[in-house]
Design a protein around this motif. Sequence first.
Motif, mmCIF file in Angstrom:
data_model
loop_
_atom_site.group_PDB
_atom_site.id
_atom_site.type_symbol
_atom_site.label_atom_id
_atom_site.label_comp_id
_atom_site.label_asym_id
_atom_site.label_seq_id
_atom_site.Cartn_x
_atom_site.Cartn_y
_atom_site.Cartn_z
ATOM 1 N N PHE A 97 0.821 -1.204 0.000
ATOM 2 C CA PHE A 97 0.000 0.000 0.000
ATOM 3 C C PHE A 97 0.859 1.259 0.000
ATOM 4 O O PHE A 97 0.473 2.292 -0.553
ATOM 5 C CB PHE A 97 -0.939 -0.005 1.200
ATOM 6 N N ALA A 98 2.034 1.184 0.601
ATOM 7 C CA ALA A 98 2.953 2.323 0.555
ATOM 8 C C ALA A 98 3.345 2.619 -0.887
ATOM 9 O O ALA A 98 3.389 3.781 -1.315
ATOM 10 C CB ALA A 98 4.195 2.036 1.395
ATOM 11 N N SER A 99 3.623 1.575 -1.656
ATOM 12 C CA SER A 99 3.982 1.767 -3.059
ATOM 13 C C SER A 99 2.842 2.416 -3.834
ATOM 14 O O SER A 99 3.044 3.371 -4.591
ATOM 15 C CB SER A 99 4.336 0.414 -3.691
ATOM 16 N N VAL A 100 1.620 1.929 -3.636
ATOM 17 C CA VAL A 100 0.461 2.479 -4.330
ATOM 18 C C VAL A 100 0.214 3.927 -3.907
ATOM 19 O O VAL A 100 -0.148 4.781 -4.727
ATOM 20 C CB VAL A 100 -0.776 1.608 -4.060
ATOM 21 N N SER A 101 0.419 4.221 -2.633
ATOM 22 C CA SER A 101 0.166 5.570 -2.127
ATOM 23 C C SER A 101 1.129 6.595 -2.707
ATOM 24 O O SER A 101 0.791 7.772 -2.817
ATOM 25 C CB SER A 101 0.250 5.578 -0.595
ATOM 26 N N VAL A 102 2.332 6.163 -3.073
ATOM 27 C CA VAL A 102 3.249 7.075 -3.761
ATOM 28 C C VAL A 102 2.599 7.584 -5.038
ATOM 29 O O VAL A 102 2.637 8.786 -5.349
ATOM 30 C CB VAL A 102 4.582 6.360 -4.083
ATOM 31 N N MET A 103 1.967 6.676 -5.773
ATOM 32 C CA MET A 103 1.311 7.074 -7.022
ATOM 33 C C MET A 103 0.116 7.988 -6.763
ATOM 34 O O MET A 103 -0.037 9.035 -7.384
ATOM 35 C CB MET A 103 0.870 5.823 -7.790
ATOM 36 N N PHE A 104 -0.749 7.612 -5.828
ATOM 37 C CA PHE A 104 -1.959 8.393 -5.596
ATOM 38 C C PHE A 104 -1.656 9.769 -5.009
ATOM 39 O O PHE A 104 -2.374 10.737 -5.260
ATOM 40 C CB PHE A 104 -2.920 7.629 -4.691
ATOM 41 N N ALA A 105 -0.587 9.882 -4.219
ATOM 42 C CA ALA A 105 -0.245 11.172 -3.624
ATOM 43 C C ALA A 105 0.300 12.153 -4.655
ATOM 44 O O ALA A 105 0.280 13.369 -4.433
ATOM 45 C CB ALA A 105 0.772 10.980 -2.501
ATOM 46 N N THR A 106 0.798 11.643 -5.775
ATOM 47 C CA THR A 106 1.415 12.511 -6.777
ATOM 48 C C THR A 106 0.686 12.485 -8.125
ATOM 49 O O THR A 106 1.050 13.220 -9.039
ATOM 50 C CB THR A 106 2.886 12.097 -7.001
ATOM 51 N N MET A 107 -0.352 11.659 -8.217
ATOM 52 C CA MET A 107 -1.070 11.501 -9.483
ATOM 53 C C MET A 107 -1.603 12.832 -10.010
ATOM 54 O O MET A 107 -1.416 13.175 -11.187
ATOM 55 C CB MET A 107 -2.230 10.519 -9.301
ATOM 56 N N CYS B 217 8.330 7.634 -9.202
ATOM 57 C CA CYS B 217 8.310 6.273 -9.750
ATOM 58 C C CYS B 217 9.420 5.410 -9.147
ATOM 59 O O CYS B 217 9.220 4.219 -8.869
ATOM 60 C CB CYS B 217 8.444 6.317 -11.270
ATOM 61 N N SER B 218 10.572 5.995 -8.954
ATOM 62 C CA SER B 218 11.682 5.246 -8.352
ATOM 63 C C SER B 218 11.342 4.833 -6.930
ATOM 64 O O SER B 218 11.576 3.684 -6.524
ATOM 65 C CB SER B 218 12.952 6.095 -8.367
ATOM 66 N N MET B 219 10.765 5.753 -6.153
ATOM 67 C CA MET B 219 10.375 5.442 -4.780
ATOM 68 C C MET B 219 9.302 4.352 -4.754
ATOM 69 O O MET B 219 9.377 3.397 -3.972
ATOM 70 C CB MET B 219 9.851 6.699 -4.088
ATOM 71 N N GLY B 220 8.298 4.484 -5.623
ATOM 72 C CA GLY B 220 7.235 3.490 -5.665
ATOM 73 C C GLY B 220 7.741 2.118 -6.047
ATOM 74 O O GLY B 220 7.309 1.100 -5.482
ATOM 75 N N ALA B 221 8.664 2.054 -6.996
ATOM 76 C CA ALA B 221 9.202 0.769 -7.431
ATOM 77 C C ALA B 221 10.025 0.105 -6.333
ATOM 78 O O ALA B 221 9.970 -1.118 -6.150
ATOM 79 C CB ALA B 221 10.051 0.953 -8.682
ATOM 80 N N VAL B 222 10.790 0.892 -5.592
ATOM 81 C CA VAL B 222 11.581 0.333 -4.482
ATOM 82 C C VAL B 222 10.647 -0.265 -3.422
ATOM 83 O O VAL B 222 10.871 -1.384 -2.922
ATOM 84 C CB VAL B 222 12.476 1.425 -3.859
ATOM 85 N N LEU B 223 9.588 0.450 -3.077
ATOM 86 C CA LEU B 223 8.637 -0.057 -2.082
ATOM 87 C C LEU B 223 7.926 -1.310 -2.596
ATOM 88 O O LEU B 223 7.677 -2.251 -1.830
ATOM 89 C CB LEU B 223 7.621 1.029 -1.733
ATOM 90 N N ALA B 224 7.600 -1.346 -3.886
ATOM 91 C CA ALA B 224 6.967 -2.535 -4.461
ATOM 92 C C ALA B 224 7.908 -3.736 -4.420
ATOM 93 O O ALA B 224 7.476 -4.870 -4.175
ATOM 94 C CB ALA B 224 6.532 -2.252 -5.894
#
Length: 407
Positions: A229-239, A374-381
């Motif tokens: 969910f942390a990875s997904v939240s990176v996307m939603f917070a910046t979408m 994207c880099s942050m989200g990918a690392v968390l994923a």
Amino acid sequence: MSRLSSAAQPTVLAAPALLLMAVACGLCAGGNYYNQALLHSIALYFGVDDAAAGLSVTVAQVAYAVGLLLITPLGDKLERRRMAVVLMLLAAVGHALVGWSESFAVFMAGTLMAGLFSVAAQVLVPMAAALAAPGHAGRNVGLVLSGLLVGILLSRSVAGGLSAVGDWRLVYQVTAVTMVLMALGMRSILPTSRHPQPLPYVHVLRSMCHLLRTQPALRLRTTASALAFASVSVMFATMALVLSAQPLQLSDAQIGLVGLAGVTGALIAQMAGRLADQGRGNALLRWGALTLLLSWLPLWWGHANVWWFVAGVLVMDLGLQAVNVTNQSSIANLLPDARSRMNAVYMTGYFAGASAGSALGVWAWNAAGWLGACSMGAVLAALAALSVWRGVRWSQRQGLTQAAPAT
């Protein structure tokens, strides 16, 4: 109707009651995500920068996590239907504050209040499991979580659409009124449900620590879902920030429509619940973790092409729901007499991950734009995938053997 308990229950939830619970969960959870499609408009309205407006995403999720930790365990102490109704009414007050706010401070206070009390959704999830027919707890959880998921996804589209009709505050005003009506409907239709041996509040909180110490499956599944969910939240917070910027320059309504791409995740939510009932959740967990990681590639391409972004959102949400519903269905069956507390521990970790992901996403955006996010989200994923693999290996070795029940 006579008082029902979570043990030896001759009556189970009928389909209309389950549907009402699913809609209520969607309304509660979705309200915390309106701001993600409206950040640019909120920033302009209050005269603050995008980073300050983006802080409201983190506030909503932190408030939700606090509510999960301190409020939802009361489901093992209080009568659950009454508790869910009261929480929804309090959340309605928070949305009203936001909807009629004229200052950024009042907006943030309402956001905090709405997030704190929208945990009514997580009172209903263990209630759905407790009042399920034998062997159908996963199905009930999957159905209710499908409503929660659809509510989250539709929230961005509804927020964007109502913003185009009126202004960004209209969706909060409508939600405040709808929540009051929904609370009254729940009070009329849902059966009562109470833990067979209500526990003192201090004991409830203390036993949550005991559960976390003694239930390895709870720790492993919570960690995996929190990272996902942390990875997904990176996307939603910046979408909203990337889609409203050059070269796409989408409006609030268009940004909201992008969020609809993930509605197919509702199908995964129901399927995951059934697979969990059948003991086939491990394969779905692996598939979900890999899917979540791969979704960041089309999302990166999506900064210049909205169709790639839509594809990334769709794939990402499929992965998240495969991980979350499978894990939450499993948690619901570990210790039936501690469902609310087990769910509270799990969901607190889950939304703590979301809060951290939102904060990290905004930080990465400010540092390096969409590439940084994207880099942050990918690392968390990737970390989520490693955690899923570790949890699956452990469960295969141990057969999900349980520690002694919490006392």
